[in-house]
Design a protein around this motif. Sequence first.
Motif, PDB file in Angstrom:
ATOM      1  N   LEU A  89       0.788  -1.237   0.000  1.00 52.30           N
ATOM      2  CA  LEU A  89       0.000   0.000   0.000  1.00 52.30           C
ATOM      3  C   LEU A  89       0.818   1.286   0.000  1.00 52.30           C
ATOM      4  CD1 LEU A  89      -2.865  -0.966   2.490  1.00 52.30           C
ATOM      5  CD2 LEU A  89      -2.766  -1.279   0.012  1.00 52.30           C
ATOM      6  N   ALA A  90       2.086   1.220   0.410  1.00 51.49           N
ATOM      7  CA  ALA A  90       2.967   2.398   0.423  1.00 51.49           C
ATOM      8  C   ALA A  90       2.363   3.556   1.217  1.00 51.49           C
ATOM      9  CB  ALA A  90       3.301   2.843  -1.003  1.00 51.49           C
ATOM     10  N   LEU A  91       1.828   3.244   2.403  1.00 53.91           N
ATOM     11  CA  LEU A  91       1.280   4.279   3.278  1.00 53.91           C
ATOM     12  C   LEU A  91       2.227   4.516   4.445  1.00 53.91           C
ATOM     13  CD1 LEU A  91      -2.453   3.100   3.469  1.00 53.91           C
ATOM     14  CD2 LEU A  91      -1.496   4.893   2.010  1.00 53.91           C
ATOM     15  N   CYS A  92       2.202   5.738   4.985  1.00 52.78           N
ATOM     16  CA  CYS A  92       3.039   6.093   6.139  1.00 52.78           C
ATOM     17  C   CYS A  92       2.184   6.101   7.396  1.00 52.78           C
ATOM     18  CB  CYS A  92       3.678   7.465   5.928  1.00 52.78           C
ATOM     19  SG  CYS A  92       4.826   7.516   4.534  1.00 52.78           S
ATOM     20  N   ASP A  93       2.474   5.199   8.319  1.00 52.81           N
ATOM     21  CA  ASP A  93       1.659   5.044   9.520  1.00 52.81           C
ATOM     22  C   ASP A  93       1.587   6.306  10.368  1.00 52.81           C
ATOM     23  OD1 ASP A  93       1.069   2.477   8.844  1.00 52.81           O
ATOM     24  OD2 ASP A  93       2.357   1.517  10.327  1.00 52.81           O
ATOM     25  N   ASN A  94       2.663   7.103  10.360  1.00 52.45           N
ATOM     26  CA  ASN A  94       2.720   8.272  11.249  1.00 52.45           C
ATOM     27  C   ASN A  94       2.008   9.493  10.674  1.00 52.45           C
ATOM     28  OD1 ASN A  94       4.836   8.339   9.273  1.00 52.45           O
ATOM     29  ND2 ASN A  94       5.766  10.053  10.397  1.00 52.45           N
ATOM     30  N   LEU A  95       1.496   9.390   9.424  1.00 52.27           N
ATOM     31  CA  LEU A  95       0.778  10.501   8.809  1.00 52.27           C
ATOM     32  C   LEU A  95      -0.719  10.212   8.796  1.00 52.27           C
ATOM     33  CD1 LEU A  95       3.077  11.217   5.716  1.00 52.27           C
ATOM     34  CD2 LEU A  95       3.137  12.286   7.987  1.00 52.27           C
ATOM     35  N   ASP A  96      -1.515  11.276   8.689  1.00 53.34           N
ATOM     36  CA  ASP A  96      -2.958  11.069   8.671  1.00 53.34           C
ATOM     37  C   ASP A  96      -3.437  10.758   7.248  1.00 53.34           C
ATOM     38  OD1 ASP A  96      -3.322  13.481   7.250  1.00 53.34           O
ATOM     39  OD2 ASP A  96      -3.756  14.640   9.061  1.00 53.34           O
ATOM     40  N   ILE A  97      -4.743  10.604   7.087  1.00 52.88           N
ATOM     41  CA  ILE A  97      -5.311  10.176   5.813  1.00 52.88           C
ATOM     42  C   ILE A  97      -5.035  11.204   4.709  1.00 52.88           C
ATOM     43  CG2 ILE A  97      -7.493   9.760   4.601  1.00 52.88           C
ATOM     44  CD1 ILE A  97      -8.518   8.468   7.187  1.00 52.88           C
ATOM     45  N   VAL A  98      -5.277  12.465   5.006  1.00 53.07           N
ATOM     46  CA  VAL A  98      -5.053  13.512   3.995  1.00 53.07           C
ATOM     47  C   VAL A  98      -3.592  13.554   3.592  1.00 53.07           C
ATOM     48  CG1 VAL A  98      -5.189  15.967   3.501  1.00 53.07           C
ATOM     49  CG2 VAL A  98      -6.995  14.886   4.832  1.00 53.07           C
ATOM     50  N   GLN A  99      -2.706  13.520   4.573  1.00 56.02           N
ATOM     51  CA  GLN A  99      -1.276  13.595   4.272  1.00 56.02           C
ATOM     52  C   GLN A  99      -0.831  12.418   3.416  1.00 56.02           C
ATOM     53  OE1 GLN A  99      -0.135  13.774   8.381  1.00 56.02           O
ATOM     54  NE2 GLN A  99       0.302  15.990   8.301  1.00 56.02           N
ATOM     55  N   ASN A 100      -1.379  11.236   3.656  1.00 60.73           N
ATOM     56  CA  ASN A 100      -1.040  10.069   2.854  1.00 60.73           C
ATOM     57  C   ASN A 100      -1.576  10.181   1.431  1.00 60.73           C
ATOM     58  OD1 ASN A 100       0.358   7.469   3.962  1.00 60.73           O
ATOM     59  ND2 ASN A 100      -0.726   8.357   5.715  1.00 60.73           N
ATOM     60  N   MET A 101      -2.770  10.721   1.296  1.00 58.87           N
ATOM     61  CA  MET A 101      -3.372  10.813  -0.031  1.00 58.87           C
ATOM     62  C   MET A 101      -2.646  11.814  -0.921  1.00 58.87           C
ATOM     63  SD  MET A 101      -7.416  10.407   0.942  1.00 58.87           S
ATOM     64  CE  MET A 101      -8.038  10.656  -0.717  1.00 58.87           C
ATOM     65  N   PHE A 102      -1.943  12.773  -0.313  1.00 64.68           N
ATOM     66  CA  PHE A 102      -1.209  13.776  -1.084  1.00 64.68           C
ATOM     67  C   PHE A 102       0.299  13.661  -0.917  1.00 64.68           C
ATOM     68  CE2 PHE A 102      -5.404  15.615  -1.072  1.00 64.68           C
ATOM     69  CZ  PHE A 102      -5.477  16.261  -2.293  1.00 64.68           C
ATOM     70  N   LEU A 103       0.760  12.547  -0.379  1.00 64.12           N
ATOM     71  CA  LEU A 103       2.189  12.377  -0.123  1.00 64.12           C
ATOM     72  C   LEU A 103       2.978  12.450  -1.429  1.00 64.12           C
ATOM     73  CD1 LEU A 103       4.222  11.786   2.135  1.00 64.12           C
ATOM     74  CD2 LEU A 103       3.971   9.351   1.607  1.00 64.12           C
ATOM     75  N   GLY A 104       3.911  13.392  -1.488  1.00 62.48           N
ATOM     76  CA  GLY A 104       4.735  13.558  -2.677  1.00 62.48           C
ATOM     77  C   GLY A 104       4.145  14.497  -3.713  1.00 62.48           C
ATOM     78  N   ARG A 105       2.905  14.917  -3.503  1.00 63.50           N
ATOM     79  CA  ARG A 105       2.280  15.848  -4.461  1.00 63.50           C
ATOM     80  C   ARG A 105       1.409  16.861  -3.702  1.00 63.50           C
ATOM     81  NH1 ARG A 105      -2.932  14.714  -5.524  1.00 63.50           N
ATOM     82  NH2 ARG A 105      -2.813  15.846  -7.490  1.00 63.50           N
ATOM     83  N   GLU A 106       1.942  17.341  -2.607  1.00 63.01           N
ATOM     84  CA  GLU A 106       1.222  18.271  -1.743  1.00 63.01           C
ATOM     85  C   GLU A 106       0.870  19.560  -2.481  1.00 63.01           C
ATOM     86  OE1 GLU A 106       3.607  15.538   0.815  1.00 63.01           O
ATOM     87  OE2 GLU A 106       4.023  16.748  -0.967  1.00 63.01           O
ATOM     88  N   GLU A 107      -0.313  20.078  -2.182  1.00 67.62           N
ATOM     89  CA  GLU A 107      -0.740  21.388  -2.713  1.00 67.62           C
ATOM     90  C   GLU A 107      -0.051  22.474  -1.882  1.00 67.62           C
ATOM     91  OE1 GLU A 107      -2.905  21.906  -5.209  1.00 67.62           O
ATOM     92  OE2 GLU A 107      -3.539  19.841  -5.562  1.00 67.62           O
ATOM     93  N   THR A 108       0.606  23.402  -2.564  1.00 65.78           N
ATOM     94  CA  THR A 108       1.338  24.435  -1.840  1.00 65.78           C
ATOM     95  C   THR A 108       0.997  25.820  -2.348  1.00 65.78           C
ATOM     96  OG1 THR A 108       3.218  24.289  -3.353  1.00 65.78           O
ATOM     97  CG2 THR A 108       3.297  22.901  -1.382  1.00 65.78           C
ATOM     98  N   SER A 109       1.190  26.774  -1.475  1.00 68.09           N
ATOM     99  CA  SER A 109       1.092  28.179  -1.830  1.00 68.09           C
ATOM    100  C   SER A 109       2.330  28.846  -1.254  1.00 68.09           C
ATOM    101  CB  SER A 109      -0.178  28.816  -1.244  1.00 68.09           C
ATOM    102  OG  SER A 109      -0.229  30.196  -1.530  1.00 68.09           O
ATOM    103  N   GLY A 110       3.270  29.149  -2.134  1.00 72.07           N
ATOM    104  CA  GLY A 110       4.551  29.642  -1.640  1.00 72.07           C
ATOM    105  C   GLY A 110       5.270  28.520  -0.923  1.00 72.07           C
ATOM    106  N   ALA A 111       5.601  28.748   0.337  1.00 70.50           N
ATOM    107  CA  ALA A 111       6.335  27.752   1.122  1.00 70.50           C
ATOM    108  C   ALA A 111       5.420  26.997   2.092  1.00 70.50           C
ATOM    109  CB  ALA A 111       7.463  28.432   1.898  1.00 70.50           C
ATOM    110  N   THR A 112       4.107  27.204   1.997  1.00 67.14           N
ATOM    111  CA  THR A 112       3.188  26.561   2.939  1.00 67.14           C
ATOM    112  C   THR A 112       2.239  25.608   2.212  1.00 67.14           C
ATOM    113  OG1 THR A 112       1.580  28.363   2.731  1.00 67.14           O
ATOM    114  CG2 THR A 112       3.252  28.550   4.469  1.00 67.14           C
ATOM    115  N   PHE A 113       1.816  24.573   2.938  1.00 67.77           N
ATOM    116  CA  PHE A 113       0.863  23.612   2.391  1.00 67.77           C
ATOM    117  C   PHE A 113      -0.547  24.186   2.409  1.00 67.77           C
ATOM    118  CE2 PHE A 113       3.760  19.997   3.962  1.00 67.77           C
ATOM    119  CZ  PHE A 113       4.448  19.995   2.753  1.00 67.77           C
ATOM    120  N   GLU A 114      -1.295  23.928   1.349  1.00 66.18           N
ATOM    121  CA  GLU A 114      -2.704  24.318   1.304  1.00 66.18           C
ATOM    122  C   GLU A 114      -3.526  23.190   1.939  1.00 66.18           C
ATOM    123  OE1 GLU A 114      -4.075  27.004   0.560  1.00 66.18           O
ATOM    124  OE2 GLU A 114      -2.678  28.152  -0.671  1.00 66.18           O
ATOM    125  N   GLU A 115      -3.495  23.103   3.262  1.00 63.20           N
ATOM    126  CA  GLU A 115      -4.113  21.983   3.963  1.00 63.20           C
ATOM    127  C   GLU A 115      -5.627  21.948   3.756  1.00 63.20           C
ATOM    128  OE1 GLU A 115      -2.916  21.988   8.014  1.00 63.20           O
ATOM    129  OE2 GLU A 115      -0.779  21.766   7.561  1.00 63.20           O
TER     130      GLU A 115
END
Length: 250
Positions: A89-115
Amino acid sequence: MDRPIIELQHTTKSFGPVKVLKGINLTAYAGHVTALVGDNGAGKSTLIKGLSGVQPYDGGTVLFDGETVNIHHPREASRLGIEVVYQDLALCDNLDIVQNMFLGREETSGATFEEGDMEVQAAAALQSLNVRTVESLHQKVASLSGGQRQTVAIARSVVKQAKVVILDEPTAALGVAQTEQVLNLVRRLADSGVAVIIVSHNLQDVFKVADEINVLYLGTLTARLKTSDTNPNDVVGYITGTKTMEEVAS
Protein backbone atom coordinates in the motif's frame (compact mmCIF):
# COMPACT_ATOMS: atom_id res chain seq x y z
CA MET A 1 -16.31 1.11 -25.02
CA ASP A 2 -15.20 0.26 -28.58
CA ARG A 3 -11.61 1.22 -27.81
CA PRO A 4 -9.69 -0.04 -24.77
CA ILE A 5 -7.95 2.49 -22.57
CA ILE A 6 -5.00 0.07 -22.28
CA GLU A 7 -3.93 -2.40 -24.94
CA LEU A 8 -0.82 -4.55 -24.84
CA GLN A 9 0.26 -6.14 -28.12
CA HIS A 10 2.82 -8.97 -28.12
CA THR A 11 4.62 -7.63 -25.04
CA THR A 12 7.72 -9.52 -23.94
CA LYS A 13 10.08 -9.47 -20.98
CA SER A 14 13.13 -11.58 -20.20
CA PHE A 15 15.57 -11.72 -17.33
CA GLY A 16 18.75 -13.15 -18.80
CA PRO A 17 17.84 -16.42 -20.54
CA VAL A 18 14.48 -16.67 -18.75
CA LYS A 19 11.52 -15.52 -20.83
CA VAL A 20 8.96 -14.27 -18.32
CA LEU A 21 6.44 -12.71 -20.74
CA LYS A 22 6.07 -14.41 -24.12
CA GLY A 23 4.10 -12.04 -26.32
CA ILE A 24 1.18 -10.97 -24.13
CA ASN A 25 -1.96 -9.36 -25.59
CA LEU A 26 -4.13 -7.69 -22.96
CA THR A 27 -6.90 -5.09 -23.01
CA ALA A 28 -8.58 -3.07 -20.27
CA TYR A 29 -11.63 -0.86 -20.74
CA ALA A 30 -12.83 2.21 -18.88
CA GLY A 31 -15.63 1.30 -16.50
CA HIS A 32 -14.65 -2.37 -16.39
CA VAL A 33 -12.83 -4.55 -13.87
CA THR A 34 -10.29 -6.74 -15.65
CA ALA A 35 -8.87 -9.59 -13.56
CA LEU A 36 -5.41 -11.05 -14.03
CA VAL A 37 -4.94 -14.48 -12.48
CA GLY A 38 -2.33 -17.20 -12.57
CA ASP A 39 -0.11 -19.32 -10.38
CA ASN A 40 3.09 -18.06 -8.77
CA GLY A 41 5.67 -17.49 -11.50
CA ALA A 42 3.07 -17.03 -14.24
CA GLY A 43 4.27 -13.47 -14.95
CA LYS A 44 1.54 -11.36 -13.30
CA SER A 45 3.91 -9.14 -11.31
CA THR A 46 6.19 -8.63 -14.29
CA LEU A 47 3.22 -7.66 -16.44
CA ILE A 48 2.00 -4.95 -14.06
CA LYS A 49 5.54 -3.70 -13.40
CA GLY A 50 5.87 -3.13 -17.12
CA LEU A 51 2.65 -1.12 -17.20
CA SER A 52 3.76 0.91 -14.20
CA GLY A 53 7.20 1.67 -15.66
CA VAL A 54 9.09 -0.12 -12.89
CA GLN A 55 10.44 -2.80 -15.24
CA PRO A 56 9.84 -1.70 -18.86
CA TYR A 57 8.95 -4.37 -21.40
CA ASP A 58 11.63 -5.60 -23.79
CA GLY A 59 9.35 -5.71 -26.81
CA GLY A 60 5.82 -5.30 -28.06
CA THR A 61 3.51 -2.30 -28.20
CA VAL A 62 1.62 -0.47 -25.47
CA LEU A 63 -1.39 1.59 -26.55
CA PHE A 64 -2.97 4.09 -24.18
CA ASP A 65 -6.34 5.39 -25.34
CA GLY A 66 -5.43 4.34 -28.87
CA GLU A 67 -2.02 6.03 -28.94
CA THR A 68 1.31 4.19 -28.85
CA VAL A 69 3.25 5.05 -25.69
CA ASN A 70 6.61 4.15 -24.17
CA ILE A 71 6.57 3.69 -20.41
CA HIS A 72 10.11 3.58 -19.04
CA HIS A 73 9.58 5.14 -15.61
CA PRO A 74 6.80 5.28 -13.00
CA ARG A 75 6.53 9.05 -13.56
CA GLU A 76 5.64 8.42 -17.19
CA ALA A 77 2.93 5.96 -16.15
CA SER A 78 1.58 8.44 -13.62
CA ARG A 79 1.46 11.23 -16.20
CA LEU A 80 -0.67 9.01 -18.42
CA GLY A 81 -3.02 8.31 -15.52
CA ILE A 82 -1.84 4.82 -14.54
CA GLU A 83 -1.67 4.20 -10.80
CA VAL A 84 -0.71 0.99 -9.00
CA VAL A 85 -1.81 0.02 -5.50
CA TYR A 86 0.69 -2.60 -4.38
CA GLN A 87 0.15 -5.12 -1.60
CA ASP A 88 2.19 -3.07 0.87
CA LEU A 89 0.00 0.00 0.00
CA ALA A 90 2.97 2.40 0.42
CA LEU A 91 1.28 4.28 3.28
CA CYS A 92 3.04 6.09 6.14
CA ASP A 93 1.66 5.04 9.52
CA ASN A 94 2.72 8.27 11.25
CA LEU A 95 0.78 10.50 8.81
CA ASP A 96 -2.96 11.07 8.67
CA ILE A 97 -5.31 10.18 5.81
CA VAL A 98 -5.05 13.51 4.00
CA GLN A 99 -1.28 13.59 4.27
CA ASN A 100 -1.04 10.07 2.85
CA MET A 101 -3.37 10.81 -0.03
CA PHE A 102 -1.21 13.78 -1.08
CA LEU A 103 2.19 12.38 -0.12
CA GLY A 104 4.73 13.56 -2.68
CA ARG A 105 2.28 15.85 -4.46
CA GLU A 106 1.22 18.27 -1.74
CA GLU A 107 -0.74 21.39 -2.71
CA THR A 108 1.34 24.43 -1.84
CA SER A 109 1.09 28.18 -1.83
CA GLY A 110 4.55 29.64 -1.64
CA ALA A 111 6.34 27.75 1.12
CA THR A 112 3.19 26.56 2.94
CA PHE A 113 0.86 23.61 2.39
CA GLU A 114 -2.70 24.32 1.30
CA GLU A 115 -4.11 21.98 3.96
CA GLY A 116 -7.69 23.17 3.49
CA ASP A 117 -7.67 22.47 -0.25
CA MET A 118 -6.12 19.05 0.26
CA GLU A 119 -8.71 18.15 2.88
CA VAL A 120 -11.55 19.18 0.56
CA GLN A 121 -10.14 17.09 -2.29
CA ALA A 122 -9.57 14.09 -0.01
CA ALA A 123 -13.12 14.28 1.30
CA ALA A 124 -14.48 14.53 -2.26
CA ALA A 125 -12.49 11.46 -3.33
CA LEU A 126 -13.83 9.40 -0.45
CA GLN A 127 -17.36 10.67 -1.06
CA SER A 128 -17.16 9.78 -4.77
CA LEU A 129 -16.46 6.19 -3.73
CA ASN A 130 -19.23 6.27 -1.11
CA VAL A 131 -16.76 5.55 1.69
CA ARG A 132 -18.40 5.69 5.11
CA THR A 133 -16.00 3.72 7.27
CA VAL A 134 -13.55 6.56 7.95
CA GLU A 135 -14.40 8.61 11.03
CA SER A 136 -11.99 11.50 10.44
CA LEU A 137 -9.64 12.59 7.68
CA HIS A 138 -7.10 13.36 10.38
CA GLN A 139 -6.88 9.83 11.72
CA LYS A 140 -3.35 8.47 11.67
CA VAL A 141 -3.04 5.56 9.25
CA ALA A 142 -1.56 3.50 12.10
CA SER A 143 -5.01 3.49 13.72
CA LEU A 144 -6.83 2.16 10.62
CA SER A 145 -7.92 -1.39 9.90
CA GLY A 146 -6.63 -3.30 6.89
CA GLY A 147 -9.77 -2.53 4.91
CA GLN A 148 -9.58 1.16 5.77
CA ARG A 149 -5.93 1.29 4.70
CA GLN A 150 -6.84 -0.26 1.36
CA THR A 151 -9.62 2.33 1.05
CA VAL A 152 -7.13 5.18 1.56
CA ALA A 153 -4.74 3.71 -1.01
CA ILE A 154 -7.51 3.38 -3.61
CA ALA A 155 -8.91 6.84 -2.87
CA ARG A 156 -5.42 8.26 -3.38
CA SER A 157 -5.63 7.16 -7.02
CA VAL A 158 -8.92 9.07 -7.33
CA VAL A 159 -7.24 12.22 -6.03
CA LYS A 160 -4.58 11.72 -8.68
CA GLN A 161 -7.37 11.50 -11.30
CA ALA A 162 -6.18 8.08 -12.46
CA LYS A 163 -7.66 6.61 -15.63
CA VAL A 164 -6.27 3.14 -14.93
CA VAL A 165 -5.88 1.67 -11.45
CA ILE A 166 -3.98 -1.58 -10.98
CA LEU A 167 -4.68 -3.38 -7.70
CA ASP A 168 -2.18 -6.01 -6.58
CA GLU A 169 -3.91 -8.57 -4.30
CA PRO A 170 -6.19 -5.93 -2.72
CA THR A 171 -7.94 -8.36 -0.35
CA ALA A 172 -4.89 -10.29 0.83
CA ALA A 173 -4.88 -10.74 4.63
CA LEU A 174 -8.30 -9.08 5.04
CA GLY A 175 -11.23 -10.53 6.98
CA VAL A 176 -14.59 -11.34 5.43
CA ALA A 177 -16.25 -8.00 6.22
CA GLN A 178 -13.22 -5.97 5.14
CA THR A 179 -12.90 -7.96 1.92
CA GLU A 180 -16.53 -7.23 1.07
CA GLN A 181 -15.93 -3.54 1.77
CA VAL A 182 -12.90 -3.41 -0.54
CA LEU A 183 -14.62 -5.34 -3.35
CA ASN A 184 -17.56 -2.93 -3.22
CA LEU A 185 -15.07 -0.08 -3.43
CA VAL A 186 -13.40 -1.65 -6.47
CA ARG A 187 -16.76 -1.95 -8.20
CA ARG A 188 -17.63 1.68 -7.44
CA LEU A 189 -14.25 2.78 -8.77
CA ALA A 190 -14.97 1.06 -12.08
CA ASP A 191 -18.52 2.43 -12.15
CA SER A 192 -17.03 5.93 -11.93
CA GLY A 193 -15.37 5.34 -15.32
CA VAL A 194 -11.93 4.11 -14.26
CA ALA A 195 -10.37 1.03 -15.87
CA VAL A 196 -9.49 -1.32 -13.02
CA ILE A 197 -7.02 -4.18 -13.35
CA ILE A 198 -7.10 -6.50 -10.36
CA VAL A 199 -4.39 -9.11 -9.71
CA SER A 200 -5.61 -11.80 -7.35
CA HIS A 201 -5.21 -15.43 -6.31
CA ASN A 202 -8.68 -15.42 -4.78
CA LEU A 203 -11.08 -16.63 -7.46
CA GLN A 204 -14.09 -16.06 -5.21
CA ASP A 205 -13.22 -12.36 -5.08
CA VAL A 206 -12.51 -12.29 -8.82
CA PHE A 207 -15.90 -13.73 -9.69
CA LYS A 208 -17.63 -11.22 -7.42
CA VAL A 209 -16.13 -8.11 -8.99
CA ALA A 210 -14.52 -8.76 -12.40
CA ASP A 211 -16.12 -8.29 -15.82
CA GLU A 212 -13.36 -10.22 -17.59
CA ILE A 213 -10.77 -12.75 -16.44
CA ASN A 214 -7.34 -13.09 -18.07
CA VAL A 215 -5.26 -16.15 -17.19
CA LEU A 216 -1.48 -16.24 -17.36
CA TYR A 217 0.36 -19.56 -17.49
CA LEU A 218 4.17 -19.58 -17.62
CA GLY A 219 4.33 -16.21 -19.32
CA THR A 220 1.58 -16.86 -21.84
CA LEU A 221 -1.97 -15.55 -21.82
CA THR A 222 -3.88 -18.82 -22.06
CA ALA A 223 -7.42 -17.50 -21.64
CA ARG A 224 -9.44 -14.31 -21.89
CA LEU A 225 -12.93 -14.97 -20.54
CA LYS A 226 -16.07 -13.04 -19.76
CA THR A 227 -16.81 -13.75 -16.12
CA SER A 228 -20.46 -14.44 -16.92
CA ASP A 229 -19.43 -17.12 -19.47
CA THR A 230 -17.11 -19.19 -17.28
CA ASN A 231 -16.81 -20.78 -13.84
CA PRO A 232 -14.09 -21.30 -11.20
CA ASN A 233 -13.37 -24.88 -12.28
CA ASP A 234 -12.60 -23.81 -15.84
CA VAL A 235 -10.40 -20.95 -14.63
CA VAL A 236 -8.46 -23.33 -12.36
CA GLY A 237 -7.93 -25.55 -15.39
CA TYR A 238 -6.36 -22.67 -17.31
CA ILE A 239 -4.25 -21.64 -14.29
CA THR A 240 -2.82 -25.15 -13.87
CA GLY A 241 -2.32 -25.73 -17.60
CA THR A 242 -4.74 -28.66 -17.82
CA LYS A 243 -7.13 -26.65 -19.97
CA THR A 244 -6.36 -24.55 -23.06
CA MET A 245 -8.26 -22.20 -25.33
CA GLU A 246 -7.78 -24.73 -28.14
CA GLU A 247 -9.88 -27.18 -26.14
CA VAL A 248 -12.61 -24.57 -25.83
CA ALA A 249 -12.60 -23.92 -29.57
CA SER A 250 -12.94 -27.63 -30.28
